[in-house]
Design an enzyme around this catalytic site. Structure first.
Site, PDB file in Angstrom:
ATOM      1  N   ASP A   1       0.805  -1.226   0.000  1.00 29.98           N
ATOM      2  CA  ASP A   1       0.000   0.000   0.000  1.00 29.98           C
ATOM      3  C   ASP A   1       0.839   1.277   0.000  1.00 29.98           C
ATOM      4  O   ASP A   1       0.286   2.369  -0.011  1.00 29.98           O
ATOM      5  CB  ASP A   1      -0.949   0.013   1.201  1.00 29.98           C
ATOM      6  CG  ASP A   1      -0.207   0.139   2.515  1.00 29.98           C
ATOM      7  OD1 ASP A   1       1.043   0.154   2.515  1.00 29.98           O
ATOM      8  OD2 ASP A   1      -0.869   0.232   3.557  1.00 29.98           O
TER       9      ASP A   1
ATOM     10  N   TYR B   1      10.659   4.358   1.504  1.00 27.91           N
ATOM     11  CA  TYR B   1      11.474   3.350   2.184  1.00 27.91           C
ATOM     12  C   TYR B   1      12.949   3.421   1.796  1.00 27.91           C
ATOM     13  O   TYR B   1      13.802   2.874   2.500  1.00 27.91           O
ATOM     14  CB  TYR B   1      10.924   1.935   1.926  1.00 27.91           C
ATOM     15  CG  TYR B   1       9.824   1.572   2.901  1.00 27.91           C
ATOM     16  CD1 TYR B   1      10.146   1.014   4.144  1.00 27.91           C
ATOM     17  CD2 TYR B   1       8.496   1.814   2.614  1.00 27.91           C
ATOM     18  CE1 TYR B   1       9.154   0.697   5.055  1.00 27.91           C
ATOM     19  CE2 TYR B   1       7.491   1.495   3.521  1.00 27.91           C
ATOM     20  CZ  TYR B   1       7.826   0.940   4.745  1.00 27.91           C
ATOM     21  OH  TYR B   1       6.846   0.629   5.650  1.00 27.91           O
TER      22      TYR B   1
HETATM   23  P1  NAD Z   1      -1.059  -8.243  13.556  1.00 24.23           P
HETATM   24  O1  NAD Z   1       0.007  -8.921  14.345  1.00 24.23           O
HETATM   25  O2  NAD Z   1      -2.013  -7.340  14.235  1.00 24.23           O
HETATM   26  O3  NAD Z   1      -1.928  -9.351  12.793  1.00 24.23           O
HETATM   27  C1  NAD Z   1      -1.410 -10.463  12.194  1.00 24.23           C
HETATM   28  C2  NAD Z   1      -2.229 -11.691  12.548  1.00 24.23           C
HETATM   29  O4  NAD Z   1      -1.632 -12.816  11.887  1.00 24.23           O
HETATM   30  C3  NAD Z   1      -2.252 -12.029  14.043  1.00 24.23           C
HETATM   31  O5  NAD Z   1      -3.571 -12.117  14.497  1.00 24.23           O
HETATM   32  C4  NAD Z   1      -1.545 -13.381  14.124  1.00 24.23           C
HETATM   33  O6  NAD Z   1      -2.066 -14.230  15.116  1.00 24.23           O
HETATM   34  C5  NAD Z   1      -1.779 -13.927  12.739  1.00 24.23           C
HETATM   35  N1  NAD Z   1      -0.830 -14.966  12.344  1.00 24.23           N
HETATM   36  C6  NAD Z   1       0.495 -15.011  12.566  1.00 24.23           C
HETATM   37  N2  NAD Z   1       1.019 -16.106  12.015  1.00 24.23           N
HETATM   38  C7  NAD Z   1       0.010 -16.788  11.428  1.00 24.23           C
HETATM   39  C8  NAD Z   1      -0.070 -18.000  10.702  1.00 24.23           C
HETATM   40  N3  NAD Z   1       1.035 -18.728  10.454  1.00 24.23           N
HETATM   41  N4  NAD Z   1      -1.276 -18.403  10.260  1.00 24.23           N
HETATM   42  C9  NAD Z   1      -2.378 -17.667  10.494  1.00 24.23           C
HETATM   43  N5  NAD Z   1      -2.361 -16.511  11.175  1.00 24.23           N
HETATM   44  C10 NAD Z   1      -1.178 -16.065  11.638  1.00 24.23           C
HETATM   45  O7  NAD Z   1      -0.296  -7.464  12.390  1.00 24.23           O
HETATM   46  P2  NAD Z   1      -0.719  -6.192  11.565  1.00 24.23           P
HETATM   47  O8  NAD Z   1       0.063  -5.037  12.016  1.00 24.23           O
HETATM   48  O9  NAD Z   1      -2.164  -6.050  11.521  1.00 24.23           O
HETATM   49  O10 NAD Z   1      -0.144  -6.542  10.132  1.00 24.23           O
HETATM   50  C11 NAD Z   1      -0.544  -7.688   9.426  1.00 24.23           C
HETATM   51  C12 NAD Z   1       0.349  -7.879   8.232  1.00 24.23           C
HETATM   52  O11 NAD Z   1       0.054  -6.945   7.200  1.00 24.23           O
HETATM   53  C13 NAD Z   1       1.838  -7.699   8.515  1.00 24.23           C
HETATM   54  O12 NAD Z   1       2.564  -8.658   7.778  1.00 24.23           O
HETATM   55  C14 NAD Z   1       2.115  -6.327   7.995  1.00 24.23           C
HETATM   56  O13 NAD Z   1       3.476  -6.137   7.737  1.00 24.23           O
HETATM   57  C15 NAD Z   1       1.273  -6.359   6.763  1.00 24.23           C
HETATM   58  N6  NAD Z   1       0.999  -5.090   6.096  1.00 24.23           N
HETATM   59  C16 NAD Z   1       1.398  -4.985   4.825  1.00 24.23           C
HETATM   60  C17 NAD Z   1       1.173  -3.851   4.114  1.00 24.23           C
HETATM   61  C18 NAD Z   1       1.706  -3.776   2.720  1.00 24.23           C
HETATM   62  O14 NAD Z   1       1.965  -2.712   2.229  1.00 24.23           O
HETATM   63  N7  NAD Z   1       1.918  -4.893   2.043  1.00 24.23           N
HETATM   64  C19 NAD Z   1       0.503  -2.775   4.704  1.00 24.23           C
HETATM   65  C20 NAD Z   1       0.090  -2.892   6.027  1.00 24.23           C
HETATM   66  C21 NAD Z   1       0.345  -4.071   6.722  1.00 24.23           C
HETATM   67  C1  G6P Z   2       3.314   0.882   5.000  1.00 22.66           C
HETATM   68  C2  G6P Z   2       3.968  -0.235   4.239  1.00 22.66           C
HETATM   69  C3  G6P Z   2       3.697  -1.548   4.901  1.00 22.66           C
HETATM   70  C4  G6P Z   2       4.145  -1.516   6.339  1.00 22.66           C
HETATM   71  C5  G6P Z   2       3.474  -0.374   7.052  1.00 22.66           C
HETATM   72  C6  G6P Z   2       4.055  -0.212   8.436  1.00 22.66           C
HETATM   73  O1  G6P Z   2       1.932   0.781   4.914  1.00 22.66           O
HETATM   74  O2  G6P Z   2       3.573  -0.296   2.904  1.00 22.66           O
HETATM   75  O3  G6P Z   2       4.367  -2.542   4.180  1.00 22.66           O
HETATM   76  O4  G6P Z   2       3.819  -2.727   6.985  1.00 22.66           O
HETATM   77  O5  G6P Z   2       3.679   0.822   6.373  1.00 22.66           O
HETATM   78  O6  G6P Z   2       3.199   0.588   9.174  1.00 22.66           O
HETATM   79  P1  G6P Z   2       3.201   0.576  10.764  1.00 22.66           P
HETATM   80  O7  G6P Z   2       2.170   1.584  11.097  1.00 22.66           O
HETATM   81  O8  G6P Z   2       2.837  -0.835  11.182  1.00 22.66           O
HETATM   82  O9  G6P Z   2       4.578   0.947  11.181  1.00 22.66           O
HETATM   83 MN    MN Z   3       4.365  -2.252   2.005  1.00 20.77          MN
END
Ligand code: NAD
Ligand code: G6P
Ligand code: MN
Length: 447
Positions: free
Chosen positions: A172, A270
């Site tokens: 995102d 980043y």
């Molecule tokens: P979070 O820890 O609140 O939620 C993650 C959930 O995954 C937890 O409930 C955990 O129990 C579960 N989990 C962990 N391992 C698992 C497995 N093997 N099988 C099933 N469930 C499992 O984390 P968050 O801050 O909400 O972020 C979630 C993910 O989204 C992270 O990887 C974060 O980096 C990613 N993210 C990516 C983007 C992007 O740009 N691609 C943007 C925002 C967040």
């Molecule tokens: C952006 C990135 C994600 C990353 C997040 C971290 O959205 O694209 O890949 O996980 O920032 O945000 P946070 O609020 O968890 O530091």
């Molecule tokens: Mn990202």
């Protein structure tokens, strides 16, 4: 013509982002109708709190949607069209370690960049592969839209280890930055812009931005970014409707110093971790990192609010908001479900999209998305500066996946050392040894 109703699985149902995504899905039901919503997580208690609130929200706003929250893979992955995956293997407790261990040695401690991102990658690969395997077993026609981080490493792992799987990796950050660009330009929507972009995930550059008439918007943006980074005019004037957190405000401002290295392009935020690692270390508090900020704010607030909704059994005055940024997830799912040919930045196998770059690298480029998935648009040849940086970084990502697959200590040490965030090989080894110690439960054994 009425659109086929979809069955969606959110994997990582206990994620802090789940409520925002659910509300966003509900706001877009006209474009992307849903008949069934499921949550899957491997932490029952955590997921249940989000699920209890979701049940109340659905009862009030979309009672026709069948809702299931489960930790059973068969129940979760059966009868699914799309898996929206955002797991965090090791949760925030491990993110905190990823950030704090390198900082002890004066090295960047970050969720997805440098040694912290590598450590997180070594945890995520197995978790995401497991989700793919469940999906293929129980819903072989389904697509996985993955945004579990570190997306660059996860994408390389899926390219190599599940080459035929229907998975698309997405981030995102470009969406977030493009929303800022449209504010700088005074446009209605970021969709009024057509962009060219190339790079790796969390490691890329915009090279061309046009409005709907084809007018070049780069000159105005370049001038703004070279002076203000991605801080918007409203933020500068104190008129912004929503205040961004201080650590993100700093990041958006810092982008100007990144842009100075190549004034012809506009950088992903980043890149600051690779261009100015010392500044980032100085700007960090080794006792209180971003993981602590998120645990104290987003995580705490989300669970408190979900528990409150479940207790009073209404979400009418809920303080949860639809995650506006997350509309890109609906755009992507829609494009596949209804063959809408949306143009989006996605993480895909290069295969010539960047002409003078490794065919087998996972790159982030504009793609046209339809029912057969993503078709990358060629971005031509890239300059030596970016090519050099990207070759070093892609080698890091590939070495991590090789280290995970082969259980190779040596390759992981090479990966850490090769990261542009690392001062020397000895420090890389010290950090690696500390990371191994705390990741025993999650990493394959390294010999
Ligand atoms: P979070 O820890 O609140 O939620 C993650 C959930 O995954 C937890 O409930 C955990 O129990 C579960 N989990 C962990 N391992 C698992 C497995 N093997 N099988 C099933 N469930 C499992 O984390 P968050 O801050 O909400 O972020 C979630 C993910 O989204 C992270 O990887 C974060 O980096 C990613 N993210 C990516 C983007 C992007 O740009 N691609 C943007 C925002 C967040
Ligand atoms: C952006 C990135 C994600 C990353 C997040 C971290 O959205 O694209 O890949 O996980 O920032 O945000 P946070 O609020 O968890 O530091
Ligand atoms: Mn990202």
């Amino acid at each position: 013509m009425s659109l086929k109703e979809q069955s969606i699985l959110v994997a990582g149902g206990g994620s802090t982002f789940t409520p925002g995504i659910v509300l966003m899905l509900l706001e877009n039901l006209d474009k992307f109708p849903i008949r069934q919503l499921k949550f899957y997580d491997n932490d029952k208690e955590r997921q249940q709190q989000i699920a209890d609130a979701t049940e109340v929200i659905l009862k009030e706003r979309a009672p026709h949607i069948k809702f299931v929250a489960t930790t059973d893979p068969e129940e979760a992955f059966s009868d699914i069209d799309f898996v929206m995956a955002h797991i965090r293997v090791g949760k925030y407790a491990m993110r905190e370690k990823d950030e704090k261990i390198p900082l002890k040695y004066g090295v960047i401690g970050q969720e997805t960049c440098g040694p912290g991102g590598i450590a997180y990658g070594m945890r995520s690969i197995g978790g995401v592969l497991e989700l793919i395997d469940y999906m293929e077993q129980y819903s072989p026609e389904a697509w996985m839209l993955n945004y579990s981080n570190p997306a660059a490493i996860v994408a390389e792992a899926t390219r190599k280890l599940r080459p035929n799987s229907k998975i698309i990796n997405i981030c995102d950050m470009p969406v977030g930055i493009e929303n800022r660009m449209k504010d700088v330009l005074g446009l209605e929507s970021r969709k009024d812009m057509t962009v060219k972009y190339y790079g790796l995930n969390h490691f890329g550059w915009w090279t061309d931005i046009r409005d709907r008439d084809g007018k070049d918007l780069m000159p105005e943006l370049k001038e703004w970014v070279s002076k203000n980074g991605y801080i918007t005019p409203d933020e500068l004037n104190g008129a912004a409707e929503e205040e961004v957190e201080p650590s993100w405000f700093y990041t958006f401002g810092k982008a100007k110093e990144v842009q100075w290295l190549d004034p012809d392009t506009l950088p992903n935020t980043y890149l600051k971790y690779y261009f100015y690692p010392q500044d980032e270390v100085e700007h960090s508090d080794p006792e209180h990192t971003r993981a602590n900020e998120v645990m104290e704010h987003r995580e705490k607030n989300t669970f408190t609010e979900c528990n409150r909704i479940a207790n009073i059994q209404t979400a009418e005055d809920a303080k949860l908001e639809a995650d506006e940024h997350a509309t890109y997830i609906v755009d992507l799912a829609r494009a596949i479900a209804y063959n809408s040919k949306e143009r989006m930045l996605l993480i895909v196998p290069n295969k010539g999209a960047i002409v003078n770059f490794d065919e087998d690298a996972m790159v982030e480029v504009p793609c046209i998305v339809g029912s057969q998935g993503a078709e990358p648009l060629t971005q031509g040849e890239i300059p030596r500066f970016q090519k050099g940086l990207m070759e070093q970084q892609v080698a890091v990502e590939k070495l991590v996946v090789e280290a995970w697959t082969e259980g190779s200590y040596q390759k992981l040490w090479q990966a850490l050392f090769l990261s542009k965030t690392m001062p020397n090989a000895r420090v890389a080894k010290q950090i690696l040894d500390d990371l191994i110690e705390v990741n025993k439960e999650y990493w394959p054994e390294l010999t």
